[in-house]
Design a protein around this motif. Structure first.
Motif, mmCIF file in Angstrom:
data_model
loop_
_atom_site.group_PDB
_atom_site.id
_atom_site.type_symbol
_atom_site.label_atom_id
_atom_site.label_comp_id
_atom_site.label_asym_id
_atom_site.label_seq_id
_atom_site.Cartn_x
_atom_site.Cartn_y
_atom_site.Cartn_z
ATOM 1 N N SER A 22 0.912 -1.123 -0.085
ATOM 2 C CA SER A 22 -0.015 0.051 0.000
ATOM 3 C C SER A 22 0.937 1.353 0.050
ATOM 4 N N ALA A 23 2.206 1.095 0.452
ATOM 5 C CA ALA A 23 3.115 2.314 0.445
ATOM 6 C C ALA A 23 3.707 2.569 -0.729
ATOM 7 N N HIS A 109 -3.438 10.999 -9.711
ATOM 8 C CA HIS A 109 -2.192 10.629 -10.602
ATOM 9 C C HIS A 109 -1.000 11.506 -10.435
ATOM 10 N N TYR A 110 0.179 11.296 -10.570
ATOM 11 C CA TYR A 110 1.132 12.288 -10.334
ATOM 12 C C TYR A 110 2.358 12.209 -11.383
ATOM 13 N N PHE A 156 14.281 14.132 -11.682
ATOM 14 C CA PHE A 156 12.976 13.619 -11.785
ATOM 15 C C PHE A 156 12.849 12.023 -11.288
ATOM 16 N N ALA A 157 13.777 11.027 -11.632
ATOM 17 C CA ALA A 157 13.755 9.652 -11.468
ATOM 18 C C ALA A 157 13.699 9.640 -9.990
ATOM 19 N N TYR A 158 14.799 10.249 -9.349
ATOM 20 C CA TYR A 158 15.028 10.148 -7.878
ATOM 21 C C TYR A 158 13.663 10.645 -7.174
ATOM 22 N N THR A 159 13.113 11.831 -7.669
ATOM 23 C CA THR A 159 11.906 12.567 -6.808
ATOM 24 C C THR A 159 10.627 11.624 -7.135
ATOM 25 N N GLY A 160 10.441 11.038 -8.297
ATOM 26 C CA GLY A 160 9.569 10.079 -8.529
ATOM 27 C C GLY A 160 9.557 8.997 -7.672
ATOM 28 N N ALA A 161 10.782 8.420 -7.668
ATOM 29 C CA ALA A 161 10.769 7.042 -6.872
ATOM 30 C C ALA A 161 10.513 7.235 -5.584
ATOM 31 N N ARG A 162 10.952 8.521 -4.970
ATOM 32 C CA ARG A 162 10.611 8.686 -3.639
ATOM 33 C C ARG A 162 9.198 8.906 -3.267
ATOM 34 N N LEU A 163 8.646 9.450 -4.187
ATOM 35 C CA LEU A 163 7.370 9.580 -4.039
ATOM 36 C C LEU A 163 6.523 8.277 -4.380
ATOM 37 N N ILE A 168 8.390 10.236 0.574
ATOM 38 C CA ILE A 168 8.227 11.431 0.671
ATOM 39 C C ILE A 168 6.676 11.509 0.435
ATOM 40 N N THR A 169 6.153 12.549 0.960
ATOM 41 C CA THR A 169 4.648 13.086 0.285
ATOM 42 C C THR A 169 4.403 13.819 -0.685
#
Length: 306
Positions: A22-23, A109-110, A156-163, A168-169
């Protein structure tokens, strides 16, 4: 006692697996990088360095322009579940003053990428719930500060993966931006003009050479064209007439003779033009983009084509 402990361990594992599932959310990549070198693989490596539990998929890596990338995103994202994170990189302005952003649509969607028009078509259709600028002091791959031309990997890949991984929220991406800060790509909206419907050729169905339009079936239906009725197709580029063809309105390709043209409704419920078992685009020298206009009308004084 051992059986009870075993059952408890299984239950705990199932709960942990459920919480982990779920995370995380699917992470989908769209770029103009192609797949002949290591760029896409590097992006995936950065994402997996954030979490090896990510579910990473490729949307498309053969996008020759911002508009084509925007349309491919528009074409596919609606079929992904809410919470999916799209990392989008068609970014000729990388390293300049253009903003790095994350868009959240009202569909949940993000979209992570440059603010250069790439996200405008999905925002137009799905609505903007929130827009944030990526704070690169926090959401940037460590050790990449001297790299200025590969934000797809480093930001972008780093932030997207963290999200997607729940590290991160959305609120932790960076400062809020007004919705009007999202740059839009100008293009001609579909419209009815008397006995004609008009629009653009946003993309080609490249594998088969079919010519797609942005004219929805509902608008075309206002002309009361029946199956088998002849349709006049006129296609313009920069105001110059490139193609003037009459083709029957069909449900499927097989209802037209081999090598014969047809007008049909594509998978997005928009009108399209094709040659059965041939490339209409190649045969009629058609390309795509906001400067390619198309006009459909009932062909007058011609009988229904059986």
């Amino acid at each position: 006692m051992k059986l009870m402990l075993s059952r408890i361990c299984v239950l705990v594992c199932l709960i942990c697996w459920s919480e982990l599932g779920s995370a995380r959310a699917p992470l989908v990549l769209l770029t103009d990088f192609g797949t002949q070198d290591g760029a896409v693989s590097a992006m995936k490596g950065v994402a997996y360095s954030v979490s090896q539990d990510l579910l990473i998929s490729d949307l498309s890596h053969e996008n020759p322009s911002i508009f084509v990338g925007a349309y491919r995103l528009y074409q596919a994202e609606q079929f992904w579940p809410a919470g999916t994170v799209f990392v989008t990189v068609v970014d000729p302005g990388v390293g300049t003053a253009r903003l790095s952003v994350v868009l959240k649509t009202r569909t949940g969607h993000y979209f992570v990428g440059p603010d250069n028009g790439l996200l405008s078509l999905v925002a137009e259709r799905d609505g903007i719930e929130g827009l944030r600028q990526i704070d690169e002091r926090i959401n940037r791959r460590k050790g990449s500060d001297d790299s200025h031309t590969f934000h797809g990997r480093d930001v972008f890949a780093y932030t997207g993966a963290r999200l997607a991984a729940g590290v991160i929220t959305f609120e932790q991406v960076g400062p809020v931006l007004p919705a009007r800060a999202l740059i839009s790509i100008p293009y001609r909206k579909p419209e009815r003009a008397g006995d004609k419907v008009k629009g653009i050729v946003p993309v080609l169905d490249v594998q088969f050479g079919n010519v797609w339009t942005n004219i929805p079936k509902a608008l075309f239906d206002e002309l009361h064209v029946g199956l088998g009725d002849p349709v006049r197709v006129r296609i313009f580029h920069d105001g110059q007439l490139i193609d003037d063809t009459v083709a029957p309105y069909r449900r499927t390709f097989g209802e037209a003779g081999i090598g014969k043209p047809l007008v049909y409704v594509n998978s997005l419920l928009n009108l399209a033009v094709a040659l059965n078992q041939g490339s209409y685009a190649a045969a009629h020298k058609i390309d795509s983009g906001p400067d390619w206009l198309i006009e459909l009308s009932r062909a007058s004084n011609q009988p229904k084509i059986k």
